[in-house]
Each structure stands twice: as structure tokens, then as C-alpha cells.
Scaffold this active site. Structure first.
Site, PDB file in Angstrom:
ATOM      1  N   ARG A  57     -18.020  13.439  -0.705  1.00 18.12           N
ATOM      2  CA  ARG A  57     -16.826  13.622  -1.121  1.00 18.12           C
ATOM      3  C   ARG A  57     -16.314  14.940  -0.754  1.00 18.12           C
ATOM      4  O   ARG A  57     -15.748  15.999  -1.459  1.00 18.12           O
ATOM      5  CB  ARG A  57     -15.795  13.221  -1.941  1.00 18.12           C
ATOM      6  CG  ARG A  57     -16.447  12.311  -2.777  1.00 18.12           C
ATOM      7  CD  ARG A  57     -15.773  10.782  -4.166  1.00 18.12           C
ATOM      8  NE  ARG A  57     -14.957  11.382  -3.868  1.00 18.12           N
ATOM      9  CZ  ARG A  57     -13.746  11.884  -5.260  1.00 18.12           C
ATOM     10  NH1 ARG A  57     -15.167  11.320  -6.470  1.00 18.12           N
ATOM     11  NH2 ARG A  57     -12.798  10.905  -5.557  1.00 18.12           N
TER      12      ARG A  57
ATOM     13  N   GLU B  89      -5.282  16.719   6.989  1.00 17.89           N
ATOM     14  CA  GLU B  89      -5.329  16.919   5.427  1.00 17.89           C
ATOM     15  C   GLU B  89      -5.953  18.618   5.946  1.00 17.89           C
ATOM     16  O   GLU B  89      -4.729  19.716   5.981  1.00 17.89           O
ATOM     17  CB  GLU B  89      -6.009  16.317   4.561  1.00 17.89           C
ATOM     18  CG  GLU B  89      -5.680  15.786   3.904  1.00 17.89           C
ATOM     19  CD  GLU B  89      -6.064  14.234   4.824  1.00 17.89           C
ATOM     20  OE1 GLU B  89      -6.490  14.127   5.585  1.00 17.89           O
ATOM     21  OE2 GLU B  89      -5.067  12.934   3.973  1.00 17.89           O
TER      22      GLU B  89
ATOM     23  N   ASP C  50      -4.901  -4.711   6.399  1.00 24.00           N
ATOM     24  CA  ASP C  50      -5.271  -5.136   7.832  1.00 24.00           C
ATOM     25  C   ASP C  50      -6.704  -5.011   7.314  1.00 24.00           C
ATOM     26  O   ASP C  50      -7.897  -4.982   9.133  1.00 24.00           O
ATOM     27  CB  ASP C  50      -4.632  -3.760   9.091  1.00 24.00           C
ATOM     28  CG  ASP C  50      -5.073  -2.277   7.536  1.00 24.00           C
ATOM     29  OD1 ASP C  50      -6.037  -2.298   6.721  1.00 24.00           O
ATOM     30  OD2 ASP C  50      -4.454  -1.359   8.443  1.00 24.00           O
TER      31      ASP C  50
ATOM     32  N   ASP D 276       0.631  -1.157  -0.048  1.00 24.52           N
ATOM     33  CA  ASP D 276       0.193   0.610  -0.231  1.00 24.52           C
ATOM     34  C   ASP D 276       0.712   1.272  -0.029  1.00 24.52           C
ATOM     35  O   ASP D 276       1.855   1.229   1.037  1.00 24.52           O
ATOM     36  CB  ASP D 276      -1.124   0.208   0.773  1.00 24.52           C
ATOM     37  CG  ASP D 276      -1.980  -0.724   0.894  1.00 24.52           C
ATOM     38  OD1 ASP D 276      -3.030  -0.885  -0.256  1.00 24.52           O
ATOM     39  OD2 ASP D 276      -2.520  -1.766   2.206  1.00 24.52           O
TER      40      ASP D 276
ATOM     41  N   SER E 191     -16.023  18.474   2.417  1.00 27.65           N
ATOM     42  CA  SER E 191     -16.601  19.063   3.674  1.00 27.65           C
ATOM     43  C   SER E 191     -15.959  20.837   3.566  1.00 27.65           C
ATOM     44  O   SER E 191     -15.622  20.882   2.518  1.00 27.65           O
ATOM     45  CB  SER E 191     -15.565  18.510   4.362  1.00 27.65           C
ATOM     46  OG  SER E 191     -13.372  19.502   4.306  1.00 27.65           O
TER      47      SER E 191
END
Length: 680
Positions: free
Chosen positions: A380, A347, A518, A306, A382
Site C-alpha cells: 500500500r 494521483e 462492473d 459507488d 509507492s
């Protein structure tokens, strides 16, 4: 208390336990598993009988003392082989000792169907039961958090003192029995039965109780058994030859020749090498569910990694703010700051930091009266709705286009699309900001490539391992980061089925594939991969599907696992080479001793100038016995691995263990003969 990962090679307690186990392993039912050493044990029993026969003056089998000496040397050969296996197992048991201490019954707060809580013993919990754990409680059994978030101390399992966060509904929802909750309250569903927990399996595997031979180990055992049969036939045919030549050859001499010619060195160390490989994985805080997993790691051709957390640090940071469409720099920075003040993501925090750096005077302005709009998978985006009616949104370009109704037709939108393409082609992630449904500018986020990761990929490339980066980024961004990191291939905009398809494609070409994951969505690919490493913090589904579990939750651990696997294979190959080639010197020691009197020409083969036939045979048998314990440290620690080309690696190892296996026995047998000849 931190669990020690490293043990001294030899400890007094381990040695005592191993010596006792060496005698226990003399049981023929156990020795049958090792055909080479089983034949040596049979030879020991025959020599014991011959020793008593030699008490008779006319037995023709040599002196009693000489036969007893051969008998004891053969016994020591078997014991040394058993000791090598026992000490490898004992080291594993010592590693498991601290884990066993954490496995004890604890009280569990069982949640009943009527909502009440009943305190029961952990042994009474059944699969799918639900229990409550609060701050200060020990988690009674393995499970999945179905409600809540908590800080958990996993030092008893991982050895790391820093607490970890586990949260329901994430890929970090799995908890292990024996760990301790430090804060908050969680509701956990039992995913296993008492006695079958991760800790129980871990202890069982570490102790070697359930270790099964790997396919390569089985194949090598069959090959060694074949050599043993061939040399048995060779030795048996020497008796009629000796009778024809009127040469008296004793049973002791024939059995000594047989034992010295069969590959006793690798036969005695083969099991220890396999156990030590799993032990080295454990010391790297990786639990291998089978020796096959470690072995496959060494044979691995392709590794899927990843991007986030493995190749890059993981938290994207804002590095540039680009205003467009008539918005000034200060105004654009202000709205970026206001829309991110309540954003808890890395972010969002990095946008606040960058804005504060660019325009320090606007930091004091807050949006405490505004309504923060959280990011969702559906939108997608904010942002924030300010009290004066201003609406600010930041998100992916396609989401912002949908929200604003933009179609990319006007010049400003075309300029923004150009900037977005530029950012993506340079490995960044663009976030578009809109104010009152008018495109205002672009925020550039960048993934920082981990220091030293390029060198690690270069090491893998030298090993012949292909690296594949898996990322959800668009192809342009993925290509840039892949080039910067030095990976061989990438899967962009990856979905769970994309990983599976890539693994299947590589396997159809005859390659072994490794990957780490995971989450529950990683489980199918982990199960399909030849080496699947699940992070300990991951879901139960991921851990069940994998054949290794990384206790440190380190995404780069897969690279270390591959090196451990290669070290196992190289160690086994080198010891096998040494074992087979070192028989040459024993041949030159024993054959002249058998026939030198009747066939004087064979004295030319006595190139070591050994003192007498008796001392020659004894010296060869003594060296054959002593070389096994001498190589135990090498079997346990493994051959030091260097990532050089396969041809260079083969050449180096043939020079060291091939040429060394030819020369060292000549020197060793001669030195032993100098001592033995004083007594024979």
C-alpha cells in the site's frame, strides 16, 4: 458509424409493417393472450353472422348496413389494438436493425493446445476456446481478455465513436463479438456459444420476441379480464329485462354496449406500453433483459451507488502538501515530486502538477537514475530509491507506520495524525510521505464531486428513493462526501459482502433495491438486487448476474433507469384510469338508446342530446375504436414524469387523466353524433 438512439414516432416503413402485423395478430391463438380484445374479436365474429341474418326482412336485428357498420367498427377496434402492439414491436426491430448488421461470421485465430494458431469461422468457436485478436481484427465472439491490453472500437454496439481500453485482470476485461480492435494484441477466452452471444440476446430482447409479461402487467390483465366477465354478465341480463319491458333490443346493441363498457382502451394499449418501456431504456443505451427489470426500477426504494466515478469524478487530485517533522516546504515538495515522476496513477500525476505549481524551479530535476517502487496491494505504498541512498515512500498512514516503525508516541507523529484526521473529516484522502524512514509530511488528495449530482439526488429523494453511497474510504471521509453530495446513507470501507448484506437488510424490510457494478466481486450483489445494472465494459460474471446492461458504461445511468421505470408505471396507471372512467360517457350514450322508447324516463340520461338510438350507439362505438390509436403516441412516448411527491403526482394525474377521461368522451361522442346523424 454512430447508431441512432432515437427514432421518429412514426415512419412509413414501420407503419407498413405494423399494418400487416395487425392482421396477422388476428389469429385467435395470439388474441387469447389479451382476454379483453379476444372478447371483442368474438363479438366481431358474432356481428358478422348477425349481419347476414339481418338480410332477412323479418329477422328483427335491424338493417344490414347498420349491422355491417357495427361489425366493421368492432374489427377496427381489434385492429387498432393490434396496431398499437405491432408498432411498439416494429420500433424495437428498427432499433435492432443496425445491431443485426454487426452479427455476421468472421474469421477467428484459434489458439491450439500446442501453441499454434488456426484460422476458423466464428461459428466454430466453443465455450472456453482461446483466440488471438490483433489490431484491425474484428472480435468474433464474446469473451474475456486473459492476456494483454487493447484499444477497442465499440461504436457498432454502443453508438459511441470514442475507443475504449480493455485489459486482462481488471473489471474492464469483457469484449463483445462484432467490435473491432484498434491497437495492440490480446488473448481472449470464449465465454459463450454461437447464437447465445450478448449481441444475439440483445437483438432478441429489443425485438420483443422473448418479452414476458411482468407480474404487475399479469395482475392488471387478470383484473381487466375480471371486469370483462362482470360486464358480460351485466349485458346478458339486459336481454330478459328488455323482454319484460317489451323493448326490442338487437344483438348489435347488446354487443356494442358490452364492447363499450369493457376496458378496451387499456386492453389494447397494455402490451404496447410494456414494450415501449423497454424501448425507452434502449434509447438510453441500456439493455433490459426483461420488462420486470424496468418495472422494478420504477418501484425502486433504495439505490446503491459507488462513490468513485458516480458521485465523484473518480480521479483524486493532490490539493495541498503539508511538511512536518522539521522538513522545509521546498525540500518536502522536491521529494514529493521525485517520488511521483514515474508514478503513472492519476494521483501521482496530480502530485507532479501541484509540485510544479508550488515550486516551478525544481521541475527540471529528474530521478532517471533512481529506482521507482510501484504501489502494490500488499505494501500500500509507492516511492523511489535515489542513487544517493535516499529512500522516499508515500502511502496510507498505517502502511507508512509499519515501514518506519512509528508508533504515534512522539509529538511530530501526533501532529501528523491530527492533520490526517482533519483531512479525512473534510472529505480528503491523506497520503503520508516518509524520507529515509522518517515521517516528512502529508499529501492531501481530494475527490471532486460531480457537478449537478446533488440535484439528481434531490430528484430521487422527491421520488421517495433512498440513496446509499458505497466507498472504500474511511468513515470520516465517507461521511463528509455523503453530506456534500446529499446522499441519505453510506457504506464506508465497503467490501463485496457489505453490499450484499445491505441489500438483504433492505429487502427484509420489504424494499426494492437497485445497484450498479462492473466487477466479478459485484456479481453476487447484482444478482441479489431487484435491479442490477452492469456496465458493458465489466466482466462477464457481472453482466450475467445483472438484469440490465449499460452500453455507455456510465455509473450515473442507474438514476436515469429509475426515471424510465417510473415513467412506465405512471403511463400504465394513467391510461388505465382514463380507460375505466371514459366508459361513463358511453353508458350515458347507449343505455338511453336501448330503453328510451319503453321507459321514457330514461330520456333524462340522454344528457348529450344524441340524435337517435342508432346514431348514439354508432357514435359510442366509433369513439371507443378511435380512442385507441389516439393514445398510441402517449403509450409509446410515455407520460412526462416530474419528480414531485406521490400525493401531488396522484392528484395531478387524476385531474388530467381521471377528469379528462370523464369529460373528453362526452365531447367526442357528441361531435361524432353530429356527423353520424347526417347519414343515419
Amino acid at each position: 458509424m454512430k447508431r441512432p438512439k432515437n427514432l421518429k414516432l412514426f415512419q412509413s416503413q414501420i407503419i407498413k409493417e405494423s399494418i400487416i402485423a395487425s392482421f396477422v395478430k388476428l389469429d385467435p391463438r395470439l388474441m387469447l393472450k389479451n382476454p379483453v380484445m379476444f372478447t371483442v374479436e368474438i363479438g366481431t365474429v358474432i356481428m358478422l353472422v348477425v349481419s347476414f341474418i339481418s338480410l332477412s326482412p323479418d329477422s328483427g336485428q335491424g338493417s344490414f348496413i347498420y349491422n355491417v357498420a357495427i361489425t366493421l367498427l368492432l374489427l377496427f377496434t381489434v385492429l387498432f389494438a393490434n396496431f398499437a402492439e405491432a408498432i411498439a414491436e416494429a420500433r424495437g426491430k428498427a432499433q435492432a436493425a443496425s445491431l443485426r448488421k454487426t452479427r455476421h461470421e468472421t474469421e477467428a485465430k484459434l489458439l491450439l493446445s500446442d501453441g499454434s494458431i488456426k484460422t476458423v469461422s466464428s461459428s466454430q468457436l466453443k465455450k472456453d476456446d482461446i483466440f488471438i485478436v490483433e489490431a484491425g481484427d474484428t472480435i468474433p465472439i464474446d469473451g474475456e481478455i486473459i492476456e494483454g491490453i487493447a484499444s477497442i472500437d465499440e461504436s457498432a454496439i454502443t453508438g459511441e465513436s470514442a475507443p475504449v481500453i480493455r485489459e486482462a485482470g481488471t473489471d474492464h476485461s469483457g469484449v463483445i463479438g462484432g467490435t473491432k480492435v484498434l491497437s495492440d494484441k490480446i488473448k481472449v477466452q470464449v465465454t459463450t456459444r454461437p447464437g447465445e452471444t450478448f449481441l444475439d440476446k440483445m437483438i432478441e430482447l429489443v425485438e420483443g420476441a422473448s418479452r414476458q409479461k411482468t407480474p404487475n402487467e399479469i395482475a392488471l390483465t387478470i383484473l381487466l379480464a375480471g371486469f370483462t366477465i362482470i360486464f358480460l354478465l351485466v349485458t346478458v341480463t339486459l336481454k330478459p329485462f328488455s323482454d319484460y319491458a317489451n323493448t326490442a333490443v338487437t344483438i348489435a346493441a347488446l354487443i356494442s354496449l358490452f364492447v363499450c363498457l369493457i376496458p378496451t382502451t387499456i386492453g389494447g394499449l397494455l402490451s404496447a406500453i410494456g414494450i415501449a418501456g423497454m424501448d425507452r431504456a434502449l434509447r438510453a443505451n441500456v439493455i433490459a433483459k426483461s420488462g420486470k427489470a424496468v418495472e422494478n426500477a420504477g418501484d425502486n426504494d433504495t439505490v446503491l451507488l459507488d462513490k468513485t466515478g458516480t458521485i465523484t469524478i473518480g480521479n483524486r487530485k493532490a490539493t495541498h502538501l503539508y511538511p512536518f517533522n522539521g522538513f522545509g516546504k521546498q525540500e518536502f515538495v522536491k521529494y514529493c515530486l521525485l517520488s511521483s515522476l514515474a508514478d503513472p496513477t492519476p494521483e501521482g500525476k496530480s502530485i507532479v502538477e501541484l509540485a510544479a505549481h508550488l515550486e516551478p524551479q525544481i521541475v527540471q530535476k529528474t530521478a532517471k537514475d533512481g529506482k521507482f517502487i510501484k504501489f502494490t496491494a500488499e505494501t500500500r505504498m509507492s516511492g523511489i530509491d535515489l542513487p544517493d541512498g535516499t529512500q522516499v515512500r508515500k502511502g496510507a498512514w498505517d502502511a507508512i507506520k509499519k515501514w518506519t516503525g512509528a508508533n504515534g508516541a512522539n509529538q511530530a507523529e501526533k501532529e501528523i495524525e491530527g492533520k490526517i484526521a482533519e483531512i479525512a473529516s473534510n472529505g480528503g484522502t491523506p497520503l503520508v510521505v516518509s524520507i529515509n524512514k522518517k515521517i516528512a509530511g502529508v499529501v492531501q488528495l481530494e475527490d471532486i464531486i460531480k457537478p449537478g449530482i446533488q440535484e439528481r439526488f434531490a430528484r430521487l429523494r422527491k421520488m421517495g428513493v433512498k440513496t446509499v453511497m458505497v466507498t472504500g474510504d474511511n468513515p470520516l471521509t465517507a461521511k463528509y462526501i455523503a453530506n456534500q453530495a446529499g446522499v441519505d446513507d453510506f457504506i464506508a470501507e465497503a467490501k463485496p459482502e457489505d453490499k450484499m448484506n445491505y441489500i438483504l437488510k433492505e429487502q427484509k424490510e420489504g424494499k426494492l433495491v437497485a445497484m450498479m457494478g462492473d466487477g466479478t466481486n459485484d456479481a453476487p450483489a447484482l444478482a441479489q438486487a431487484d435491479v442490477g445494472v452492469a456496465m458493458n465494459s465489466g466482466t462477464q460474471a457481472a453482466k450475467e448476474a445483472s438484469n440490465m446492461v449499460d452500453l455507455d458504461n456510465d455509473p450515473t445511468k442507474l438514476l436515469e433507469v429509475i426515471e424510465i421505470g417510473k415513467q412506465l408505471l405512471i403511463t400504465r396507471g394513467n391510461v388505465t384510469t382514463f380507460s375505466i372512467i371514459n366508459d361513463v360517457a358511453k353508458y350515458f350514450a347507449i343505455v338511453p338508446a336501448l330503453f328510451a322508447t319503453s321507459i321514457p324516463g330514461l330520456n333524462a340520461l340522454n344528457i348529450m342530446s344524441l340524435a337517435s338510438p342508432e346514431s348514439a350507439i354508432l357514435s359510442a362505438v366509433i369513439f371507443n375504436a378511435l380512442i385507441i390509436p389516439a393514445l398510441i403516441p402517449l403509450a409509446l412516448k410515455g407520460v412526462k414524469y416530474k419528480p414531485i411527491g406521490a400525493t401531488a403526482l396522484l392528484t395531478r394525474n387524476l385531474l388530467i387523466y381521471g377528469l379528462g377521461g370523464l369529460i373528453i368522451p362526452f365531447i367526442g361522442i357528441k361531435l361524432i353524433d353530429l356527423v353520424v346523424s347526417l347519414f343515419v
